[in-house]
Scaffold this motif. Sequence first.
Motif, short mmCIF file in Angstrom:
data_model
loop_
_atom_site.label_atom_id
_atom_site.label_comp_id
_atom_site.label_asym_id
_atom_site.label_seq_id
_atom_site.Cartn_x
_atom_site.Cartn_y
_atom_site.Cartn_z
N ARG A 63 -14.09 -0.45 -15.48
CA ARG A 63 -13.92 -0.49 -14.03
C ARG A 63 -14.19 0.89 -13.47
NH1 ARG A 63 -8.46 -0.77 -12.98
NH2 ARG A 63 -8.18 0.07 -15.06
N MET A 64 -14.75 0.94 -12.25
CA MET A 64 -14.96 2.23 -11.62
C MET A 64 -14.72 2.12 -10.13
SD MET A 64 -19.11 2.69 -11.61
CE MET A 64 -18.92 4.33 -10.90
N VAL A 65 -14.31 3.24 -9.56
CA VAL A 65 -14.07 3.30 -8.13
C VAL A 65 -14.81 4.51 -7.57
CG1 VAL A 65 -11.90 4.59 -8.47
CG2 VAL A 65 -12.31 3.41 -6.31
N PHE A 66 -15.52 4.32 -6.47
CA PHE A 66 -16.16 5.41 -5.76
C PHE A 66 -15.16 5.93 -4.73
CE2 PHE A 66 -19.57 2.88 -7.40
CZ PHE A 66 -20.62 3.76 -7.64
N PHE A 115 -20.12 -2.41 -15.61
CA PHE A 115 -18.95 -1.80 -14.98
C PHE A 115 -18.59 -2.57 -13.71
CE2 PHE A 115 -21.50 1.81 -16.74
CZ PHE A 115 -20.71 2.02 -17.87
N SER A 116 -17.35 -2.97 -13.59
CA SER A 116 -16.87 -3.65 -12.40
C SER A 116 -16.49 -2.60 -11.35
CB SER A 116 -15.65 -4.51 -12.75
OG SER A 116 -15.10 -5.08 -11.58
N VAL A 117 -17.12 -2.68 -10.18
CA VAL A 117 -16.83 -1.72 -9.11
C VAL A 117 -15.70 -2.27 -8.26
CG1 VAL A 117 -17.74 -0.51 -7.10
CG2 VAL A 117 -19.20 -0.87 -9.10
N VAL A 118 -14.62 -1.50 -8.15
CA VAL A 118 -13.47 -1.90 -7.35
C VAL A 118 -13.29 -0.92 -6.19
CG1 VAL A 118 -12.30 -3.00 -9.30
CG2 VAL A 118 -11.87 -0.59 -8.82
N GLY A 119 -12.57 -1.36 -5.17
CA GLY A 119 -12.34 -0.52 -4.01
C GLY A 119 -11.15 0.39 -4.20
N ALA A 120 -11.15 1.52 -3.49
CA ALA A 120 -10.02 2.44 -3.56
C ALA A 120 -8.73 1.74 -3.15
CB ALA A 120 -10.28 3.65 -2.66
N HIS A 121 -8.83 0.83 -2.18
CA HIS A 121 -7.64 0.11 -1.70
C HIS A 121 -7.13 -0.88 -2.74
CE1 HIS A 121 -11.11 -2.39 -0.87
NE2 HIS A 121 -10.35 -3.43 -0.59
N VAL A 123 -7.24 -0.13 -6.04
CA VAL A 123 -6.60 0.73 -7.03
C VAL A 123 -5.30 1.31 -6.48
CG1 VAL A 123 -6.92 2.81 -8.43
CG2 VAL A 123 -8.84 1.29 -8.04
N LEU A 124 -5.27 1.55 -5.18
CA LEU A 124 -4.12 2.17 -4.53
C LEU A 124 -3.84 1.41 -3.23
CD1 LEU A 124 -2.26 4.59 -5.13
CD2 LEU A 124 -3.77 6.00 -3.73
N PRO A 125 -3.17 0.23 -3.33
CA PRO A 125 -2.99 -0.64 -2.16
C PRO A 125 -2.28 0.01 -0.97
CG PRO A 125 -2.44 -1.81 -4.19
CD PRO A 125 -2.62 -0.36 -4.55
N SER A 126 -1.48 1.02 -1.21
CA SER A 126 -0.75 1.65 -0.11
C SER A 126 -1.67 2.41 0.84
CB SER A 126 0.31 2.60 -0.67
OG SER A 126 -0.28 3.64 -1.45
N LEU A 127 -2.95 2.50 0.54
CA LEU A 127 -3.88 3.23 1.40
C LEU A 127 -4.09 2.54 2.74
CD1 LEU A 127 -6.60 4.26 -1.21
CD2 LEU A 127 -5.18 5.84 0.13
N THR A 128 -3.99 1.22 2.78
CA THR A 128 -4.25 0.51 4.03
C THR A 128 -2.93 0.12 4.70
OG1 THR A 128 -4.40 -1.61 2.88
CG2 THR A 128 -6.45 -0.38 3.19
N ALA A 129 -3.04 -0.35 5.94
CA ALA A 129 -1.85 -0.74 6.70
C ALA A 129 -1.94 -2.20 7.10
CB ALA A 129 -1.71 0.12 7.95
N GLU A 130 -0.82 -2.89 7.03
CA GLU A 130 -0.79 -4.28 7.49
C GLU A 130 -0.72 -4.31 9.02
OE1 GLU A 130 2.51 -6.22 5.70
OE2 GLU A 130 1.67 -6.17 3.67
N ALA A 131 -1.17 -5.43 9.58
CA ALA A 131 -1.07 -5.62 11.02
C ALA A 131 0.38 -5.47 11.45
CB ALA A 131 -1.61 -6.98 11.42
N GLY A 132 0.59 -4.77 12.55
CA GLY A 132 1.95 -4.58 13.04
C GLY A 132 2.44 -3.15 12.90
N LEU A 133 1.74 -2.34 12.10
CA LEU A 133 2.12 -0.92 12.05
C LEU A 133 2.03 -0.35 13.46
CD1 LEU A 133 2.65 1.78 10.48
CD2 LEU A 133 0.16 2.05 10.48
N HIS A 134 3.11 0.29 13.90
CA HIS A 134 3.14 0.84 15.26
C HIS A 134 3.94 2.14 15.23
CE1 HIS A 134 3.81 0.11 19.86
NE2 HIS A 134 3.58 1.39 19.58
N VAL A 135 3.25 3.23 15.41
CA VAL A 135 3.88 4.55 15.48
C VAL A 135 3.64 5.11 16.88
CG1 VAL A 135 3.81 6.92 14.61
CG2 VAL A 135 3.62 5.00 13.01
N GLY A 136 4.65 5.70 17.47
CA GLY A 136 4.49 6.33 18.77
C GLY A 136 4.73 5.39 19.93
N PRO A 137 4.39 5.82 21.14
CA PRO A 137 4.69 5.04 22.34
C PRO A 137 3.84 3.77 22.43
CG PRO A 137 3.35 6.94 22.89
CD PRO A 137 3.73 7.11 21.46
N ASP A 138 4.24 2.86 23.32
CA ASP A 138 3.45 1.66 23.58
C ASP A 138 2.27 2.01 24.49
OD1 ASP A 138 5.21 0.05 22.16
OD2 ASP A 138 6.47 -0.33 23.94
#
Length: 268
Positions: A63-66, A115-121, A123-138
């Motif tokens: 497996r490899m990741v770019f 070689f199976s090419v996989v995404g960085a996300h 290999v490291l799922p915490s890199l992305t954010a689920e819908a609903g993440l809200h930081v700061g003012p509205d």
Amino acid sequence: MSGKLAILACAGALPVAIARANPDAMIITLEGIPSELEGQSHRHRLEQIGTLFAAMKEAGVDRMVFAGSLVRPALDPSAFDAEMAALAPRLMAALQMGDDGLLRTVIEVFEEQGFSVVGAHQVLPSLTAEAGLHVGPDPDETTKADITRATEILQGIAPLDVGQGCVVAGGQCLGIETVQGTDALLQFVAGTPPQFRRDYRGVLVKAAKAGQDLRIDMPTIGPRTIESAAGAGLAGLVIEAEKVMILDRDTTLQAARDSGLFLLAADI
């Protein structure tokens, strides 16, 4: 039992984060492409791609990741090995198809070698954010309208393989991300004459292009993006949920809070 992961490490913080989370991975860097991991890597010339393939197979890589920012290196045809000489016409044709076409061809080349090419996300799922993440003012109603407008623009240009970001303020498009990247876009927006902004702050929307292969070219933001957005006077940022990576996540979120910007993750 699965084999070994290889990290093809280019510039930026992403390869470092992946390597830290995968200490047994084989780290590969390429001549002519800067990387923070250069000193702890297997270094190869792209012209000698056959040697790279052989080294990966010998190490048991399956497996490899770019990862990281990849600048197209200048190649020396006189140094091509047999494998690169055979691939060169195919890669040259792919160059005419834009970044997406070239990257898809690169993936195919490595997968044809087993070689199976996989995404960085992946290999490291915490890199992305689920819908609903809200930081700061509205965001206010005007800014919500700007978010909708920027999203429509990105969806409209997606088939053209142009960019992944758009800034809109008061309904006016102030800029679209091109090959120079998000920071260059935000610097351009920062220099927009006041009469074109009419006191509207505006928003950056960043999303994947339609059909984009996220294994090798996922959009990213990080602390520098927040700094540049604040410098451009924006009200905040919206990223596509699960399709945009947040580098140095804790620092990035805190930078948004400290700058008074909102950062939202949403389905786009």
